[in-house]
Design a protein around this motif. Structure first.
Motif, short mmCIF file in Angstrom:
data_model
loop_
_atom_site.label_atom_id
_atom_site.label_comp_id
_atom_site.label_asym_id
_atom_site.label_seq_id
_atom_site.Cartn_x
_atom_site.Cartn_y
_atom_site.Cartn_z
N LEU A 41 1.14 -1.51 0.10
CA LEU A 41 -0.39 0.48 0.42
C LEU A 41 0.41 1.80 -0.32
O LEU A 41 1.08 2.33 -0.93
N ALA A 42 1.91 0.84 1.04
CA ALA A 42 2.88 2.14 1.08
C ALA A 42 3.32 2.85 -0.40
O ALA A 42 3.69 3.74 -0.70
N LYS A 43 4.07 1.40 -1.02
CA LYS A 43 4.45 1.75 -2.01
C LYS A 43 3.32 2.16 -4.02
O LYS A 43 4.35 3.14 -4.67
N LEU A 44 2.44 1.88 -3.48
CA LEU A 44 1.38 2.53 -4.44
C LEU A 44 0.76 3.68 -4.02
O LEU A 44 0.32 4.49 -5.06
N ALA A 45 1.04 4.23 -2.78
CA ALA A 45 1.26 5.93 -2.71
C ALA A 45 1.52 6.04 -3.00
O ALA A 45 1.85 7.62 -3.06
#
Length: 136
Positions: A41-45
């Motif tokens: 999720l952090a990477k997608l963000a």
């Protein structure tokens, strides 16, 4: 995997999401799975089209946290047609699509309150990574 590519392709849609901190901390699977999911999720963000917000435990109570919904806005195909706006409301056994202007406006107000109470995308990403590290 094809569905995941929708968010990272060249003409990817704009996505804004607000996640509750309680949902991020609720253990689903192993600690390793939780850490990997939160890091994902952090990477997608980091993507320019993805705006991820977290409603932390310390934020003021917002009614929208109790009512899971998705607000859609499909841009107009041309200058002669209006944008399409509707809301999908989740329920235990089904969901409803709401498209009346009054209903869409009510959920737009809920959405604004939720965004106002949540962390900004940078703080949200930092919190995601902090929580992920707790699953070491």
């Amino acid at each position: 995997m094809e569905r995941q590519n929708v968010l990272t392709k060249a003409d990817a849609p704009e996505v804004t999401a607000v996640l509750s901190e309680s949902g991020l901390r609720r253990m689903v699977g192993s600690a390793k799975i939780m850490r990997c999911q939160l890091e994902h999720l952090a990477k997608l963000a980091e993507q320019p089209n993805i705006h991820l917000h977290v409603a932390p435990f310390r934020c003021r109570a917002v009614a929208a946290l109790a009512y899971p919904f998705i607000r859609f806005r499909v841009p107009a195909a041309n200058a002669n047609t209006p944008a399409l706006e509707f809301v999908f409301v989740e329920q235990l056994t089904n969901g409803d699509y709401l498209d009346s202007p009054n209903e869409v406006e009510e959920y737009s107000v809920l959405w604004s309150g939720l965004l106002g109470a949540a962390l900004d995308p940078v703080e949200s990403r930092e919190l995601l990574l902090f929580i992920a590290a707790e699953f070491e």
